[in-house]
Each structure stands twice: as C-alpha cells, then as structure tokens.
Design a protein around this motif. Structure first.
Motif, PDB file in Angstrom:
ATOM      1  N   ILE A   1     -31.146   1.627  23.847  1.00  0.00           N
ATOM      2  CA  ILE A   1     -30.202   0.955  22.953  1.00  0.00           C
ATOM      3  C   ILE A   1     -30.731  -0.417  22.533  1.00  0.00           C
ATOM      4  CG2 ILE A   1     -27.881  -0.076  22.861  1.00  0.00           C
ATOM      5  CD1 ILE A   1     -26.945   2.323  24.597  1.00  0.00           C
ATOM      6  N   ARG A   2     -31.356  -1.110  23.484  1.00  0.00           N
ATOM      7  CA  ARG A   2     -31.919  -2.422  23.148  1.00  0.00           C
ATOM      8  C   ARG A   2     -33.058  -2.315  22.146  1.00  0.00           C
ATOM      9  NH1 ARG A   2     -33.337  -4.705  29.093  1.00  0.00           N
ATOM     10  NH2 ARG A   2     -31.602  -6.163  29.417  1.00  0.00           N
ATOM     11  N   TYR A   3     -34.035  -1.470  22.473  1.00  0.00           N
ATOM     12  CA  TYR A   3     -35.283  -1.491  21.707  1.00  0.00           C
ATOM     13  C   TYR A   3     -35.143  -0.824  20.346  1.00  0.00           C
ATOM     14  CZ  TYR A   3     -37.089  -2.819  26.283  1.00  0.00           C
ATOM     15  OH  TYR A   3     -37.295  -3.447  27.482  1.00  0.00           O
ATOM     16  N   SER A   4     -34.066  -0.069  20.160  1.00  0.00           N
ATOM     17  CA  SER A   4     -33.857   0.541  18.847  1.00  0.00           C
ATOM     18  C   SER A   4     -32.958  -0.314  17.952  1.00  0.00           C
ATOM     19  CB  SER A   4     -33.246   1.939  19.021  1.00  0.00           C
ATOM     20  OG  SER A   4     -32.015   1.849  19.720  1.00  0.00           O
ATOM     21  N   ALA A   5     -32.498  -1.436  18.487  1.00  0.00           N
ATOM     22  CA  ALA A   5     -31.584  -2.286  17.707  1.00  0.00           C
ATOM     23  C   ALA A   5     -32.339  -2.979  16.571  1.00  0.00           C
ATOM     24  CB  ALA A   5     -30.936  -3.330  18.619  1.00  0.00           C
ATOM     25  N   ASP A   6     -31.604  -3.321  15.525  1.00  0.00           N
ATOM     26  CA  ASP A   6     -32.186  -4.023  14.371  1.00  0.00           C
ATOM     27  C   ASP A   6     -31.996  -5.525  14.545  1.00  0.00           C
ATOM     28  OD1 ASP A   6     -32.926  -1.690  13.073  1.00  0.00           O
ATOM     29  OD2 ASP A   6     -31.013  -1.505  12.015  1.00  0.00           O
ATOM     30  N   ASP A   7     -33.100  -6.235  14.461  1.00  0.00           N
ATOM     31  CA  ASP A   7     -33.064  -7.692  14.620  1.00  0.00           C
ATOM     32  C   ASP A   7     -32.548  -8.318  13.326  1.00  0.00           C
ATOM     33  OD1 ASP A   7     -33.376 -10.273  15.410  1.00  0.00           O
ATOM     34  OD2 ASP A   7     -35.574 -10.245  15.444  1.00  0.00           O
ATOM     35  N   VAL A   8     -31.237  -8.218  13.128  1.00  0.00           N
ATOM     36  CA  VAL A   8     -30.666  -8.575  11.829  1.00  0.00           C
ATOM     37  C   VAL A   8     -30.584 -10.083  11.580  1.00  0.00           C
ATOM     38  CG1 VAL A   8     -29.374  -6.429  11.515  1.00  0.00           C
ATOM     39  CG2 VAL A   8     -28.325  -8.324  12.779  1.00  0.00           C
TER      40      VAL A   8
ATOM     41  N   ARG B   1     -28.442  -5.787  16.279  1.00  0.00           N
ATOM     42  CA  ARG B   1     -27.309  -4.879  16.030  1.00  0.00           C
ATOM     43  C   ARG B   1     -27.770  -3.439  16.270  1.00  0.00           C
ATOM     44  NH1 ARG B   1     -28.219  -1.984  12.637  1.00  0.00           N
ATOM     45  NH2 ARG B   1     -28.133  -3.201  10.729  1.00  0.00           N
ATOM     46  N   ILE B   2     -27.019  -2.725  17.072  1.00  0.00           N
ATOM     47  CA  ILE B   2     -27.463  -1.380  17.460  1.00  0.00           C
ATOM     48  C   ILE B   2     -27.688  -0.497  16.236  1.00  0.00           C
ATOM     49  CG2 ILE B   2     -26.409  -1.466  19.753  1.00  0.00           C
ATOM     50  CD1 ILE B   2     -24.182   0.394  18.625  1.00  0.00           C
ATOM     51  N   ASN B   3     -28.625   0.445  16.395  1.00  0.00           N
ATOM     52  CA  ASN B   3     -28.982   1.378  15.329  1.00  0.00           C
ATOM     53  C   ASN B   3     -28.991   2.774  15.949  1.00  0.00           C
ATOM     54  OD1 ASN B   3     -30.503   3.121  13.623  1.00  0.00           O
ATOM     55  ND2 ASN B   3     -31.488   1.344  12.662  1.00  0.00           N
ATOM     56  N   MET B   4     -27.930   3.526  15.697  1.00  0.00           N
ATOM     57  CA  MET B   4     -27.783   4.852  16.317  1.00  0.00           C
ATOM     58  C   MET B   4     -28.912   5.793  15.912  1.00  0.00           C
ATOM     59  SD  MET B   4     -23.691   5.507  15.850  1.00  0.00           S
ATOM     60  CE  MET B   4     -23.838   7.249  16.238  1.00  0.00           C
ATOM     61  N   GLU B   5     -29.301   5.719  14.670  1.00  0.00           N
ATOM     62  CA  GLU B   5     -30.348   6.632  14.195  1.00  0.00           C
ATOM     63  C   GLU B   5     -31.659   6.365  14.931  1.00  0.00           C
ATOM     64  OE1 GLU B   5     -31.479   6.103  10.123  1.00  0.00           O
ATOM     65  OE2 GLU B   5     -32.425   8.069  10.017  1.00  0.00           O
ATOM     66  N   LYS B   6     -32.035   5.105  15.011  1.00  0.00           N
ATOM     67  CA  LYS B   6     -33.296   4.773  15.691  1.00  0.00           C
ATOM     68  C   LYS B   6     -33.231   5.089  17.182  1.00  0.00           C
ATOM     69  CE  LYS B   6     -35.222   0.736  14.677  1.00  0.00           C
ATOM     70  NZ  LYS B   6     -35.072  -0.684  14.274  1.00  0.00           N
ATOM     71  N   ALA B   7     -32.045   5.007  17.753  1.00  0.00           N
ATOM     72  CA  ALA B   7     -31.904   5.320  19.181  1.00  0.00           C
ATOM     73  C   ALA B   7     -32.011   6.823  19.441  1.00  0.00           C
ATOM     74  CB  ALA B   7     -30.566   4.792  19.703  1.00  0.00           C
ATOM     75  N   LEU B   8     -31.465   7.627  18.533  1.00  0.00           N
ATOM     76  CA  LEU B   8     -31.312   9.057  18.809  1.00  0.00           C
ATOM     77  C   LEU B   8     -32.441   9.927  18.275  1.00  0.00           C
ATOM     78  CD1 LEU B   8     -27.497   9.329  18.147  1.00  0.00           C
ATOM     79  CD2 LEU B   8     -28.644   9.589  20.346  1.00  0.00           C
ATOM     80  N   VAL B   9     -32.994   9.569  17.126  1.00  0.00           N
ATOM     81  CA  VAL B   9     -33.989  10.460  16.513  1.00  0.00           C
ATOM     82  C   VAL B   9     -35.191  10.715  17.427  1.00  0.00           C
ATOM     83  CG1 VAL B   9     -35.656  10.641  14.616  1.00  0.00           C
ATOM     84  CG2 VAL B   9     -33.274  10.087  14.135  1.00  0.00           C
ATOM     85  N   PRO B  10     -35.762   9.697  18.053  1.00  0.00           N
ATOM     86  CA  PRO B  10     -36.934   9.976  18.912  1.00  0.00           C
ATOM     87  C   PRO B  10     -36.583  10.866  20.101  1.00  0.00           C
ATOM     88  CG  PRO B  10     -36.749   7.635  18.432  1.00  0.00           C
ATOM     89  CD  PRO B  10     -35.471   8.277  17.974  1.00  0.00           C
ATOM     90  N   LEU B  11     -35.343  10.775  20.584  1.00  0.00           N
ATOM     91  CA  LEU B  11     -34.965  11.589  21.750  1.00  0.00           C
ATOM     92  C   LEU B  11     -34.970  13.066  21.406  1.00  0.00           C
ATOM     93  CD1 LEU B  11     -31.948   9.553  23.131  1.00  0.00           C
ATOM     94  CD2 LEU B  11     -34.318   9.495  23.865  1.00  0.00           C
ATOM     95  N   LYS B  12     -34.607  13.371  20.170  1.00  0.00           N
ATOM     96  CA  LYS B  12     -34.554  14.758  19.739  1.00  0.00           C
ATOM     97  C   LYS B  12     -35.977  15.320  19.577  1.00  0.00           C
ATOM     98  CE  LYS B  12     -31.117  17.559  19.242  1.00  0.00           C
ATOM     99  NZ  LYS B  12     -30.299  17.587  18.082  1.00  0.00           N
ATOM    100  N   ILE B  13     -36.900  14.460  19.157  1.00  0.00           N
ATOM    101  CA  ILE B  13     -38.275  14.928  18.918  1.00  0.00           C
ATOM    102  C   ILE B  13     -39.008  15.129  20.233  1.00  0.00           C
ATOM    103  CG2 ILE B  13     -40.503  14.227  17.947  1.00  0.00           C
ATOM    104  CD1 ILE B  13     -38.827  12.790  15.725  1.00  0.00           C
TER     105      ILE B  13
END
Ligand SMILES: [Ca+2]
Ligand SMILES: [Ca+2]
Ligand SMILES: [Ca+2]
Ligand SMILES: [Ca+2]
Length: 429
Positions: free
Chosen positions: A392-399, A415-427
C-alpha cells in the motif's frame, strides 16, 4: 543489447533490403507492465500484395501469422522471441508493402458499479464532478482519486476476507450494508451481542470500506465482496475506554477479522492497546488501518504505533492534504477524507432523507485503506500484514511531490493507488 540486424540477416528476400537499414540500432526493451500483448504484432498488407509475398515478408523477419482478421485483411503475427514488439513494429513499418503495423494493444475495462451515488464518490473515481449536493459545492480535480474502477477489474474482493470495524457499531439493517454483515458482532459498551450503531461513525466507516456494491443502492465500497464484522467499542457520543477498545480488538481478531479499521484516537500512548495490537499483528497476522486524527497536530494513537498500524492522513478532491489532517513521521499513506459520501444509520437519518451522508475525517481516509488491504488479502492470503502495508505504501502516488518530494510527514508515501497496488499482484502468481 539485442540487435535487430541479426534477426534480419535471416531474411533472404531482396525486396526486404529496406528493412536492413534498421539493423544495428539498439532499442530499449519494453519495460514494466505491458500495454500490449508481448510476442505479437498486428499488421495489414496492402491489398495489392499477393499472398506468397506476404508469407515471405513475415518469414524474412522470422515471424509467422497466428490468425487473420479476414474482413480487415489483417494478420496477428508471432514475432521472434529475441525481438521486442517495438522493434518489430518499426522493422515491419519499413516495408512499403505493409499498410500498417501496430502492437496488439491491451484494453482494460474499467468496472463502474451501478450504485446510485457512485457519481458522487470522487474518492473512487474523480472526473471533476461536483463534490457535495449543496449548491456551490466545489468541483474535484480529475484523477484525484484512488483508481478504484481500474483496480476493480483485477479484483472486487472475496467474502472470506473479513474487515473488523472496531468503532461505534454498524447499522446492521442498513440497505447498503445488511448483506455484508458477517454477524451482529459484539457491543463492549453495553455488554451485549448486538453491535448496532447509535452514533453513525462506525456505519460511515463500514460503508466506505465495504458497502454492498453494484446493487443499484447507495454507494460503492472499496472491497465489494469482503464482509464486515461490527464491534462496538465507542459509545453514542463516539467515546471509548482502554478496556472497551482492547476487548474489541481482541474479540475482532479472535472472531475472524483479518483486517482491522481503527478510526479513533487519543494523544497518549496506551500500553494495553499496544499489546492488543501486537497480538493482532504478530499472533493473528491482521492488517490494521488507523486514522491519524483530525486536529492538525501530532499523529494520534493507535495510528502512531509504527510497527503495527498503517497510519492514514486525509487528502481532498484535489489530491491536497486537508488542513486538519494530523501529521508526523508515523504517517504511512493518505487517502481521500474530505466530503466523502457514505452510509449513515437509518435510525439516525431525518425523515424524508436517504441514509447517506457526506462526511469529513481521517476516519473516512483510513476506511479506504482498510478496504484496499482486504482486496490485497483476498488475492494473496499468504501475505503478512507488513507485506500488505508495504504494498500500500510503495504503490501510493506522491501527489505533493512538487513541495514535499518522497515520503513526508503530511501524506507519508502518498495518496493510495488501488490500481498500482493490485495489478502487480495479479500478474505475479
Ligand atoms: Ca448493543
Ligand atoms: Ca451500494
Ligand atoms: Ca507508520
Ligand atoms: Ca511527498
């Protein structure tokens, strides 16, 4: 570096010499997540080119047709393993017999739920809509959101993941929550087995994390399919004690909660609460999201327990930190917490109104993090709570990078980014 020239030297066709110009140039390999299918290109020959010449043109670049889209007269082409799509698009593009050549792009559908007020949920999908129903309400900045719709294409969560809402209780019969409640929970304030909410706060937090979604009703939750375990530790005025809170945390994690949402705080350390969190985190492997506090001061406890808790600050519809969000080195991430529409207890809603409400607070921010953690947990049950926190931390956007580059005391990693957090997990299976 691979050189396309070596690839092209396999060609025997005089007519392909134009392609050899390309030989020798080094191109970067494609990086990161592909936006197109690797190992393939899509190309179309000019209609005047006879079939045998088409086959030769493909063979000259060690490629072969996988399929033909007959009405377009286009081919899906397998390229050599040692060449990139970019290299081959350029190489084929130099053949005057080819009308066009392109990657086989990947289109990702965005899952937009049908919930009545989804349009008002800028936190999940911000297209610059008005924030709030009052005339003169501000408009958000497009994309100042947590990328929920694209993330939901990866997962909408599983019912096996339970989020413990340790709060004022939850409206167990709310139309947008009743099907999401795992049990009637426990009420440590009144000492009964019915964690009905007499304040509103817990119901608001629960809806953000996991309201029933795509049901034509109310709002969308971050974790569509996760269940809610209501635990009442705060009274009708929103106050609790060390004893109610410790009991609530322990009961939640002993009764199936894999994610805890703690949207309360106090300025002082509390040994008993810390010990309960240690048990949740270390013994039970529970991820804990907590609100930083709303007083523009140091991060409150329990959010400030760095080892066990994901401390969440609040941003707004412009991806700006809110002026009231607590700050300090303990902040891990931020999430939208300003004018968040969410579920509100039916019993506390004035007659003639719908049981939904716009609410401010780091409590609302933290609930987004709890929902995201539930989605991560659903994809990868084996992850430890610190793994989930790091994702959750490392996928957040440094807005706020223009003023505070990198991790900072206001919004942590961003600010958290759900897409960046989840997409790599699926791959990465
Ligand atoms: Ca009760
Ligand atoms: Ca709904
Ligand atoms: Ca922290
Ligand atoms: Ca920053």
């Amino acid at each position: 570096m691979r050189k396309i020239g070596r690839v092209l030297n396999a060609g025997l066709i005089a007519g392909m010499t134009a392609l050899l110009i390309f030989g020798g140039s080094d191109l970067p390999r494609s990086q990161a997540d592909p936006d197109f299918v690797p190992g393939e290109v899509l190309l179309k020959f000019k209609s005047s080119v006879p079939l045998p010449e088409r086959a030769l043109a493909l063979a000259a670049l060690r490629s072969r047709a996988l399929a033909r889209i007959s009405s377009l007269n286009a081919y899906v082409v397998r390229i050599p393993e040692d060449a990139t799509v970019e290299e081959m698009v350029e190489a084929f593009g130099r053949n005057p017999d080819i009308a066009y050549v392109q990657p086989n792009y990947i289109y990702r559908a965005c899952l937009t739920p049908n919930d009545k007020y989804f349009e008002d949920q800028y936190a999940l999908f911000n297209k610059g809509q008005q924030v709030g129903w009052v005339p003169g309400s501000p408009q958000g900045k497009p994309s100042a959101d947590i990328k929920a719709t694209s993330a939901w294409e990866e997962t909408t969560g599983i019912a096996g993941v339970v989020i413990g809402i340790v709060d004022t209780g939850v409206d167990l019969n709310h139309p947008d929550l009743k099907n999401k409640i795992r049990s009637r929970g426990y009420d440590f304030v009144n000492g009964d087995t019915d964690a009905t909410d007499d304040n509103g706060h817990g119901t608001m937090v629960a809806g953000i994390a996991a309201a029933e979604t795509n049901n034509y009703e109310g709002i969308a939750g971050v974790a569509w399919n996760s269940k809610i375990l209501p635990v009442k530790v705060l009274d009708q005025f929103g106050s609790g004690t060390t004893v109610t809170i410790v009991n609530g945390i322990l009961w939640a994690v002993d009764n199936g909660a894999q994610i805890l949402n703690l949207s309360f705080g106090a300025p002082a350390k509390d040994n008993a609460v810390e010990e309960a969190l240690k048990y949740a985190f270390e013994t039970k492997g529970v991820f804990i999201a907590a609100a930083a506090g709303n007083d523009n001061t140091a991060v409150y406890y329990p959010a400030a327990y760095d080892r066990y808790v994901c401390a969440t600050a609040a941003t707004d519809y412009n991806d700006q930190r809110t002026t009231w969000s607590n700050f300090g080195p303990e902040i891990d991430v931020a999430a939208p917490g300003d004018k968040i529409i969410t579920t509100y207890p039916v019993a506390l809603t004035p007659a003639g109104f719908q049981p939904y409400k716009f609410q401010d607070g780091t409590s609302m921010a933290g609930a987004h993090v709890a929902g995201l953690a539930a989605l991560i947990r659903g994809i990868k049950p084996s992850l430890s709570p610190s793994d989930i926190m790091n994702i959750i931390r490392y996928s957040a956007d440094d807005v706020n990078s223009s003023i505070h580059k990198g991790r900072d005391v206001f919004i942590g990693y961003g600010r958290i980014n759900m897409e960046k957090a989840l997409v790599p997990l699926k791959i990465i299976k």
